[in-house]
Design a protein around this motif. Structure first.
Motif, mmCIF file in Angstrom:
data_model
loop_
_atom_site.group_PDB
_atom_site.id
_atom_site.type_symbol
_atom_site.label_atom_id
_atom_site.label_comp_id
_atom_site.label_asym_id
_atom_site.label_seq_id
_atom_site.Cartn_x
_atom_site.Cartn_y
_atom_site.Cartn_z
ATOM 1 N N VAL A 1 44.945 64.323 27.902
ATOM 2 C CA VAL A 1 44.052 63.319 27.322
ATOM 3 C C VAL A 1 44.744 61.959 27.258
ATOM 4 O O VAL A 1 44.158 60.923 27.604
ATOM 5 N N ASP B 1 43.834 58.369 29.059
ATOM 6 C CA ASP B 1 43.582 57.188 28.248
ATOM 7 C C ASP B 1 44.490 56.028 28.653
ATOM 8 O O ASP B 1 44.038 54.881 28.734
ATOM 9 N N LEU C 1 44.632 60.965 19.650
ATOM 10 C CA LEU C 1 44.736 61.816 20.828
ATOM 11 C C LEU C 1 45.646 63.019 20.589
ATOM 12 O O LEU C 1 45.591 64.000 21.332
#
Length: 594
Positions: free
Chosen positions: A519, A523, A428
């Motif tokens: 992101v 997640d 990520l």
């Protein structure tokens, strides 16, 4: 293994009991436990700095050239080596997809500079190789990772993420020199993430002074992170396997390492799975024993039948309350996930602020035109490391939450959340399509000359006009004034552009951190929701099992109260026989569980 075979036999017996006593709910969990016993997978991560012999070590362990070895190019993606009926290879992708490839093509994807995408452009996250080897037949999976490259490198963060989800770690260091500070730091963090770590000293055949290096390494390990140290030679091991030379194999030093992998890791995985399976079988025994014991009490004493039915009715009400949203375990789960989501988000924001502050300091100390390539690599490494620490917090707190929910459910927590399903967060931190949008070009010589000429001309012209107004001719002095003004204008323009580059660099760092945070935050929230659903479904399933077992016991007790004396005596013998069978099953469970 013998323990696994005994556990499977007990599970088969318990499954027959589920069929006989109409308990498909318990049979589902026992079947899942049996499937786990059939494939006791153990991940062993092989980690270490670049060019220390990790790939050669894996090849020597399995006796085959499955991991690519190159003198100049290092491993760039993980290689998973596991058992298979025949040699085969596959590419692993981020969403869990895989594509079969020829074994000969593994080198293209593993080494630095090789292909990093599949046919559809999806990023390759690893390569899996299956080979028929005895050492792997018990479920052992060897993971050859990229070199660490320092504790704050992206590879180190990715290796630590793999360590956090591994059953054991084999850390590889060469006999060329003693353990470095970065290696010791990595070992300390790895030991904190995974309790089973062994340090392997490689290339003993190449360096005559390896015994002195071993002594120094043993002192470092004893002072900072106590663990076994095993000197080995992959060259001698590979030669011994090729010619089937037992003496040479002993000299290679691999015998203790193979024994460690088989006994400490392979056996421990089987024992853990057997223990979990026996816990499931023991829970079934408890429910069946309670069922028949209550029925027997009602049969043996008709006057006590009403009391037994009343007690079971009260149990039914308590079990029904366990399935409601107002149950304490359900409230603990809901509140815990909400609190954990906020804490993880706050922790990530705090870490990102520290990274931004460090980036601002570095930008103020240098010109981004000179340092930006190094700054980009540093930024990705720092964000990967901070994401890993953030996910370690998530994993630890999720396990604690699982324990609290289990306690409140008044039922022993299974191993469902022993290691929460938290994926590797380090990818990520890599934003593939990120554009920094910084103009890093300095002024060229021609532009500098134009800026200087413009400032010089303007300055000289201003003073000449001023002199003519007061009736003073400056002459050559005007030229000197123009040169001074030109130099000053050029210096101011350079300063202005440097300030602009620094501002753009700061904005680029913030945009990058914002993108990664966006992101990662999504997640982590998805992960927590997945954890919540797993725990909720697991304990609701347990509540349904308890409800079914209690309903059967209540029906049996109520029927016992309506039986005649002759029927009660006959049924009493049958119940005693069933209790004997259940207790025999429990004895077998206890024998396997030790």
């Amino acid at each position: 293994m013998a323990d696994v075979a005994k556990a499977v036999a007990v599970i088969d017996l318990a499954l027959r009991a589920c069929t006989a006593y109409d308990r498909p709910d318990a049979a589902a969990r026992l079947t899942a436990a049996k499937e786990s016993l059939a494939d006791p997978v153990s991940h062993v991560v092989v980690a270490g700095e670049f060019k220390q012999g990790k790939s050669s070590l894996v090849n020597a362990l399995v006796g085959a050239a499955v991991c690519t070895v190159d003198d100049d190019v290092a491993t760039a993606v993980p290689t998973y080596v596991r058992h298979g009926e025949k040699p085969q290879a596959a590419l692993l992708f981020e969403p869990g997809r895989r594509t079969t490839i020829p074994v000969a093509d593994v080198r293209r994807y593993v080494l630095e500079g090789g292909d990093r995408a599949g046919a559809d452009g999806t990023r390759v996250t690893g390569v899996e190789v299956r080979i028929p080897r005895k050492i792997l037949a018990g479920g052992l999976i060897l993971v050859d990772t990229p070199g660490v490259g320092g504790l704050n490198s992206p590879h180190a963060a990715a290796s630590l993420a793999a360590v956090a989800m591994a059953d054991a770690v084999v850390f590889v260091t060469g006999a060329a020199q003693e353990l470095t500070r970065s290696e010791v730091d990595f070992l300390q963090r790895a030991h904190a993430l995974c309790p089973v770590v062994v340090c392997v000293l490689t290339k003993t055949d190449f360096y005559p002074a390896w015994r002195r290096i071993r002594e120094l390494d043993e002192k470092h390990l004893a002072a900072h992170c106590p663990m076994p140290l095993m000197p080995v030679s992959s060259v001698l091991r590979s030669r011994a396997v090729k010619v089937n030379d037992t003496a040479l194999n002993t000299e290679s030093g691999f015998t203790p390492l193979v024994r460690f992998l088989n006994d400490r890791i392979g056996r421990s995985a089987a024992e853990r799975l057997a223990t979990e399976a026996m816990a499931e079988a023991s829970a079934l025994c408890d429910q069946l024993d309670s069922h028949f014991a209550n029925e027997r009490a009602a049969l043996a004493d008709p006057e006590a039948a009403a009391r037994v039915v009343g007690e079971l009715t009260g149990v039914k009400e308590r079990v029904e309350s366990l399935k409601s949203a107002a149950a304490k375990w359900n409230q603990t789960l809901s509140d815990g996930v909400t609190d954990l989501t906020a804490d993880v988000d706050h922790d990530l924001r705090a870490r990102v602020r520290v990274v931004i502050a460090e980036g601002d300091t570095a930008i103020d100390d240098a010109d981004p035109a000179d340092t930006w390539p190094e700054m980009e690599a540093w930024l990705q490494a720092r964000m990967a490391n901070e994401l890993l620490l953030n996910y370690e917090l998530l994993r630890k707190r999720a396990a604690e939450l699982s324990g609290r929910v289990g306690d409140h459910f008044h039922e022993a927590s299974t191993m469902l959340m022993r290691r929460p399903a938290v994926a590797d967060p380090t990818p990520l931190a890599s934003v593939a399509d990120f554009q920094h949008k910084i103009n890093l070009q300095r002024m060229r010589i021609a532009k500098q000359a134009m800026v200087a000429l413009k400032s010089a001309y303007g300055g000289a012209l201003m003073f000449i006009i001023l002199g003519s107004l007061v009736g003073v001719s400056l002459g050559p002095i005007g030229i000197g004034i123009g040169l001074v003004m030109g130099h000053r204008g050029l210096r101011d323009e350079k300063k202005r552009q440097l300030t602009k580059r620094r501002a753009e660099a700061r904005n680029a760092i913030r945009r990058y951190c914002d993108e990664v945070s966006f992101v990662a935050n999504k997640d982590s929230r998805d992960t927590l929701r997945r954890v919540q659903r797993q725990l909720r479904d697991h304990y609701q399933g347990l509540a349904e099992e308890l409800n079914r077992a209690n309903a059967q016991a209540l029906a049996s007790a109520a029927e016992a109260a309506r039986r005649t004396q002759a029927d009660r005596e006959k049924r009493l013998k049958d119940v005693d026989a069933e209790l004997t069978r259940v207790r025999q099953l429990r004895q077998r469970v206890q024998a396997v569980a030790g």
